[in-house]
Scaffold this active site. Structure first.
Site, short mmCIF file in Angstrom:
data_model
loop_
_atom_site.label_atom_id
_atom_site.label_comp_id
_atom_site.label_asym_id
_atom_site.label_seq_id
_atom_site.Cartn_x
_atom_site.Cartn_y
_atom_site.Cartn_z
N SER A 185 -7.98 12.76 -3.58
CA SER A 185 -6.76 13.48 -3.27
C SER A 185 -7.09 14.96 -3.13
O SER A 185 -7.94 15.49 -3.85
CB SER A 185 -5.74 13.28 -4.40
OG SER A 185 -4.79 14.33 -4.38
N HIS A 208 4.34 -14.74 -12.15
CA HIS A 208 5.35 -13.67 -12.18
C HIS A 208 4.73 -12.32 -12.53
O HIS A 208 5.41 -11.43 -13.04
CB HIS A 208 6.48 -13.97 -13.18
CG HIS A 208 7.01 -15.36 -13.11
ND1 HIS A 208 8.12 -15.70 -12.37
CD2 HIS A 208 6.56 -16.52 -13.68
CE1 HIS A 208 8.33 -17.02 -12.49
NE2 HIS A 208 7.40 -17.52 -13.27
N GLU A 244 -5.03 -0.50 0.71
CA GLU A 244 -3.64 -0.28 1.12
C GLU A 244 -3.45 -0.52 2.62
O GLU A 244 -2.46 -1.09 3.06
CB GLU A 244 -3.22 1.15 0.78
CG GLU A 244 -3.16 1.44 -0.71
CD GLU A 244 -3.01 2.92 -0.98
OE1 GLU A 244 -4.04 3.60 -1.14
OE2 GLU A 244 -1.87 3.40 -1.02
N LYS A 285 -8.04 11.74 -8.83
CA LYS A 285 -7.63 10.56 -8.08
C LYS A 285 -8.77 9.89 -7.32
O LYS A 285 -9.64 10.54 -6.77
CB LYS A 285 -6.54 10.92 -7.06
CG LYS A 285 -5.21 11.31 -7.66
CD LYS A 285 -4.47 10.12 -8.27
CE LYS A 285 -3.98 9.14 -7.26
NZ LYS A 285 -2.69 9.46 -6.69
#
Ligand code: ARG
Length: 462
Positions: free
Chosen positions: A281, A160, A294, A287
């Site tokens: 970024s 979980h 992704e 970043k």
């Protein structure tokens, strides 16, 4: 707008196709990717026709040589593809005619574009099965390296996405080795089943020429010719099976990619992804975005889309060939490109990434991850029934939580306040190293088990 009637099949047509008709009908924009397979198939067909006395040796030689010229023109980019010639089959044949003249017209004896495209596409998909298996094996090797160096690095195991029990980094990496091996198995199964040759089924009914379908099947590396000509030209199971295997594989890659996204976040810091597989970024200088992960996570979308797409095209089609089936290729091409890119990117990311051993360990030690070890100890050392041990442990966790500490930081007296039988031997099972080392059951997370699995896989992949 019309053009003159088609040179390949225009005998009964007075007029050429409308421009819209040409646009919807043509597949050359995408099936040019089958050029190599198309020429391979035609060369095998010509050789067989000559061996059977259907074509003169001289014509067969001219055809086979000419086809190699066409192939090299295509491969060097010198070939001028024509939409009026619809597809790769007619583009190749028309060019062959321009190069060798009249014998080119004899190549299409005893075959049809229906068995031709079924053969070409099968060869292409078969190659993709091989490519996927090769790419997945390389990814497995990258995972094995990770597993070997971190066979005893403790990290939290989750259920979980809540801390459950400590596991080892190596064990987690090896879970993906197992998943990918099932993917490889699915591609291998699909490949074995698809390895039958449709060529010689002709349009749908077979042919009256004395062809040798075993010879062409052999020449193209197939195990045997397909036994039913109707089935041969109308079957696209091979593409559906490939897509199905690709979809499951993409789902696996997506799950792993999701873990890498989570693990590389500032909140987790479990792994450091390399600069080579991340981006910055343009506005937030701090970043480092896990873009490759992704995008791998997302590829399942188009791969599953292709699978659903082709199933939808094929459902309800009567035997044998229907032009609907021309819609099989783009989806498979896109799915295959996406899959191969995802596998390669994942391999690169896994090779480059560094696990943050200290963060893994710190995370493993928090969240009462050894509560199960404590319960097991109460069963073993004090003879409690597991259900009661579970209850006692729950009370100890509640106590630790109230005190804002972890289980090993409770004093013996505090523990005895919950159950008087507890002795200081309990502290031996509360450490995360002891916890993982004790999980020695087959397939368990103990470092020795992980090393044994790594060794087993090294042998399999050697
Ligand atoms: N371009 C076609 C396809 O991809 C080749 C087969 C065409 N057959 C036909 N009878 N028009 O399916």
């Amino acid at each position: 707008m019309t053009s003159t009637s088609n040179a390949m099949w225009g005998g009964r047509f007075a007029d050429g196709p409308d421009a819209i008709m040409e646009a919807i009908n043509a597949s050359i924009g995408f099936d040019r990717r089958l050029a190599r397979q198309d020429i391979e198939g035609s060369r095998a067909h010509a050789a067989m026709l000559a061996a059977q006395g259907i074509l003169s040796t001289k014509d067969a030689e001219a055809i086979r040589e000419g086809l190699l010229t066409v192939l090299s023109e295509i491969e060097t980019g010198a070939f001028a593809f024509s939409t009026a010639l619809e597809d790769i089959h007619m583009n190749v044949e028309a060019r062959l005619k321009a190069i060798i003249g009249e014998p080119a017209g004899r190549l299409h004896t005893a075959r049809s574009r229906n068995d031709q495209v079924a053969t070409d596409f099968r060869l292409w998909v078969r190659d993709q099965c091989d490519a996927a298996m090769e790419g997945l094996t390389a990814l497995q090797l990258a995972l094995l390296d990770q597993a070997e160096s971190g066979a005893d690095w403790v990290m939290p195991g989750f259920t979980h996405l809540q801390t459950a029990q400590p596991v080892t980094w190596g064990h987690h990496m090896m879970a993906y080795v197992e998943m990918l091996s099932r993917d490889i198995g699915r591609f291998a199964d699909a490949r074995a089943r698809m390895n039958e040759c449709p060529l010689g089924a002709a349009a749908l009914a077979g042919t009256s020429f004395p062809i040798d379908r075993h010879a062409t099947a052999d020449a193209l590396g197939f195990d045997r010719p397909m036994a039913n000509s109707l089935d041969a030209v109308s079957d696209r199971d091979f593409a559906l099976e490939y897509l199905s295997a690709a979809t499951i594989c993409a789902m696996h890659l997506s799950r792993f990619a999701e873990e890498l996204v989570i693990w590389s976040s500032a909140q987790f810091r479990f792994v450091r992804l390399s600069d080579r597989f991340t981006t910055g970024s343009s506005i937030m200088p701090q970043k480092k975005n896990p873009d490759a992960a992704e995008l791998i996570r997302a590829k399942i979308g188009r791969i599953l889309g292709a699978t659903v797409g082709l199933f939808t095209v094929m459902k309800g089609l009567p035997l044998a060939y229907s032009k609907d089936m021309q819609e099989d290729k783009e989806q498979v091409f896109d799915a295959a490109d996406s899959l191969m890119l995802a596998i390669a990117a994942m391999e690169g990311m896994v090779r480059d990434m560094t696990a943050n051993r200290d963060s893994l360990r710190a995370a493993a030690a928090s969240g009462f991850s050894t509560a199960t070890d404590l319960a097991d100890w109460l069963v073993r050392a004090l003879g409690l029934p597991f259900r009661e041990a579970h209850h006692v442990t729950g009370s100890l966790v509640a106590l630790a939580e109230a005190k804002g500490c972890d289980l090993p930081e409770l004093s013996l007296a505090e523990m005895q306040g919950v159950h008087s039988g507890i002795t200081d031997a309990v502290f031996g099972v509360l450490g995360v190293d002891n916890s993982v080392a004790s999980r020695t059951s087959y397939g368990g997370t103990a470092p020795d088990q992980v090393r044994a699995q790594v060794a087993r896989w090294r042998e399999i992949l050697a």
